[in-house]
Design an enzyme around this catalytic site. Structure first.
Site, short mmCIF file in Angstrom:
data_model
loop_
_atom_site.label_atom_id
_atom_site.label_comp_id
_atom_site.label_asym_id
_atom_site.label_seq_id
_atom_site.Cartn_x
_atom_site.Cartn_y
_atom_site.Cartn_z
N GLN B 259 -3.35 1.11 -18.01
CA GLN B 259 -2.39 1.32 -16.92
C GLN B 259 -1.02 1.68 -17.47
O GLN B 259 -0.32 2.52 -16.89
CB GLN B 259 -2.31 0.07 -16.02
N HIS B 262 0.02 5.34 -17.84
CA HIS B 262 0.24 6.19 -16.66
C HIS B 262 1.71 6.58 -16.47
O HIS B 262 2.02 7.68 -16.04
CB HIS B 262 -0.21 5.47 -15.39
N GLU B 327 -2.81 -4.46 -7.78
CA GLU B 327 -3.61 -3.29 -7.41
C GLU B 327 -5.01 -3.42 -8.04
O GLU B 327 -6.02 -3.32 -7.35
CB GLU B 327 -2.91 -2.03 -7.92
N HIS B 328 -5.05 -3.66 -9.35
CA HIS B 328 -6.31 -3.84 -10.08
C HIS B 328 -6.34 -5.23 -10.68
O HIS B 328 -5.37 -5.64 -11.32
CB HIS B 328 -6.41 -2.85 -11.25
N ASP B 361 -11.69 3.80 -11.87
CA ASP B 361 -10.87 5.01 -11.76
C ASP B 361 -11.73 6.25 -11.59
O ASP B 361 -11.28 7.24 -11.02
CB ASP B 361 -10.03 5.20 -13.03
N HIS B 420 1.45 -1.82 38.83
CA HIS B 420 0.29 -2.35 38.13
C HIS B 420 -0.58 -3.15 39.11
O HIS B 420 -1.79 -2.94 39.20
CB HIS B 420 0.73 -3.29 36.99
#
Lengths: 430, 430
Positions: B259, B262, B327-328, B361, B420
């Site tokens: 990660q 990235h 996230e992971h 991934d 109504h």
């Protein structure tokens, strides 16, 4: 006078596009003010909340009076007339029963290679529920927002409702008691949204904020989005009624007015294949308007945003309806199922002559929080799914990693991500 | 040096809160620029798109060269090495197969009173898919965004990808061909988002826009949100690895770096119950860093945002993990299922020592578009559900309206909504 369109007219397409594109809401530019309010509550906590409530709601609070006490909630419930309580409880039961069917199921399986995959759903831990004050303070809205959260299993629901000069709608408290919401704060506006998002000394922060509100509330929700989740930003209410000449014009007129009375920016549209029926409905609207307590609001909505569209056949209504993508769609026709099968964009559909949209507002069981402003093209009404989230699951043993690994290494290679490739290769001694 | 925390230290709580609260992204204030770009494309269409593409991408387009031709797509596919095509096709099949399980089921039933209720799901008619150019132009991302849309039944997928000085990543085109995306435009940035949202002479508008992008793209998506749907706004990538001493430190180091490579703003966190193992992993990260082609990026990410947290037992990792809401999440422990049962907030979980996150991934089958920046507390990864929407259904006959009507009338009365009440009462001759 409402818009009058005929789909066979030469000028129909530009007129229809103009109807679709017409801006109904004056979006006040409150972003700067909201930014300041949120920043203040975030840095000063309770102190800011108390000062802003004094300023905007003319109400003096202390950290200990901010929260509505159990006794006050009970008293509101006790003071509610029995027929109102019965109606609320009837609605609550039907909404809960329908929403229980929306609980998503976990999925866990092993594929042919032996890889385990799956999805696990869990409830959001804590949710904030915004309830407007004043004219738009509706007990039905408390039920519609809180029930899906309860059904999802949300552990903590914190409700905020502004109390202008101290006044709270007791029916809102009674509805909260019926759903089982016990954490209620008498605060509102952007400051309440900020308190829910970031927390103060008295109010613990939540993970998601839902519920309708004015321009300040909407702007504050947009502002805190990302730090917490939010539901949709609701626009003014809408109804599209597709009706043939087999209806009583007075019934259809009442349905059109039921949305028009909400807001001068609301929109009511009739599509019909019968010009005489169109005229009869228009006359009935004019007649019925006079006796409404919200006559002025409904008249302005109908005159400015109302529309009657004539089509050669009811089938011609379908593509127009999909372009409108209405929040509420009534199919008051002989064969509503056949017409429904031809349609795709609508928040909620009401089938047949005996299903006025208002049933869905209160006691049908489905949710009345629905996508407005053509967003039914890409979004759905509030449901249990808005209060849960999904974790995806992968599980491999050494054997499956040998099967899947080479393709992952190849893709990491062509994407230039060395460490990605290595994290697989190192396990395969490659 | 990464953060080093020990959950039994006196100062742990403020340090952990600081780690959670640390801003990783410099959010450039591009709102004003984006507003101008969107307004220009909206009013000038193709002409603005062409001029902005010349300005930002140094590329001269005409309405007829804007779209990537079928021959160009085919050529890119043909030029792709066979082992890469095989990996892409293997990934495609696995992703499609997993996502087909996510298709929601319609529901239609009659309750005890005889009221018909239901939910009907339909695909969004048209979707725009943003694919970044340059370094972050990943074929795997095309698969992950386009496959759920295809599985959902979206009729039209329009892809945009910027072509700086005319250069397109042929693998992105090959991936598009594999998924069956044939409508591709060589445009990018806020101007491409605006074109998808509002349409131009050449590009028909879509109902929803998905896919990752830079600050301009993210701001443009926020800006057009409401007029069209958008997916989440993705932040920098993150991984949390919970690992015991039974792991090879080199394996875990590779996972953390996968990660970190990235983005300098990416975050990799290790939680372990063994101090010696923590040291070994840290040493392995330093060692492995040197050989990465993205060493500089990964080193900066690890030094500034990386963290190693020591806990007395693995059970103590669970509440910390839920606060991080990664996230992971890799559970590289002896009994990953037991630990998973104690956790709730994670975008995706990878169970056991042989399931590196990288499998997810590319080829696991689950989606790699996942909630970042702690948003797994309230949201989920991309799925088929992001490409469908639900219409709720109500159908009553006169008999059921008599049963439900009175409660609706009562609630309309207490909410002060005359029309109504009337729309129900008039059908009951009340």
């Amino acid at each position: 006078m409402p818009w009058r369109l005929n789909s066979t007219d030469v000028g129909f397409e530009p007129d229809f596009a103009a109807l679709l594109g017409a801006k109904r809401e004056q979006s006040a530019d409150v972003d700067a003010a909201v930014r300041t309010i949120v920043a203040r509550v975030r840095s000063e906590g309770d102190a800011a909340l108390i000062e802003l409530t004094r300023q905007f709601d003319q109400l003096d609070l202390t950290p200990s009076t901010m929260r509505v006490g159990e006794a006050e909630i009970d008293a509101a419930y006790e003071a509610t007339p029995i027929e109102t309580l019965r109606a609320l409880e009837f609605a609550h039961e039907r909404i809960a029963s329908h929403h229980r069917r929306q609980l998503p199921k976990d999925d866990r399986y092993t594929d042919q290679i032996g890889v385990e995959l799956g999805s696990r759903w869990t409830a959001i831990e804590s949710v904030g529920l915004y309830v407007p004050g004043g004219m738009a303070s509706y007990p039905s809205s408390v039920l519609m927002n809180a029930v899906p959260a309860k059904v999802a299993g949300v552990g903590r629901i914190a409700m905020v409702v502004p109390a202008m000069r101290g006044a709270l709608n007791p029916l809102v408290l009674a509805a909260a008691k019926i759903v089982g919401v016990r954490e209620i704060y008498r605060i509102g506006g952007a400051q309440a949204v900020a308190a829910l998002a970031y927390g103060t000394e008295t109010i613990a922060p939540v993970a998601k904020i839902v519920g309708p509100g004015n321009a300040f509330v909407a702007a504050a929700k947009r502002h805190v989005f990302g730090h917490v989740g939010i539901d949709m930003i609701a626009g003014p209410s809408e109804i599209l009624v597709i009706a043939d000449a087999g209806n009583d014009p007075d019934w259809i007129a009442a349905d059109l007015l039921s949305q028009a009375e909400h807001d001068t920016a609301a929109q009511s549209i009739l599509i019909t294949d019968d010009a005489g029926f169109a005229d009869a409905v228009e006359a009935a609207v004019e007649r019925q308007l006079k006796s409404l307590s919200r006559a002025e609001t409904a008249a302005k909505s109908w005159a400015e945003h109302g529309a009657i569209i004539l089509v050669p056949t009811l089938d011609d209504a379908a593509p127009l309806s999909d372009r409108i993508a209405p929040e509420h769609l009534e199919l008051a026709v002989e064969d509503p199922e056949a017409l429904f099968a031809k349609l795709r964009n609508a928040g909620a559909v009401f089938l047949g002559r005996h299903t006025p949209e208002v049933i869905g507002d209160y006691v049908g069981g489905s949710n009345h929080v629905l996508p407005t402003a053509r967003s039914a093209r890409f979004s759905s009404g509030l449901s249990v799914l808005d209060f849960v989230k999904r974790t995806s699951i992968l599980k491999l043993s050494a054997e499956q990693l040998r099967e899947l690994g080479p393709a992952a290494i190849e893709l990491a290679r062509v994407e230039g991500l060395d460490a990605h490739g290595r994290s697989v290769a190192i396990r395969l001694n490659l």
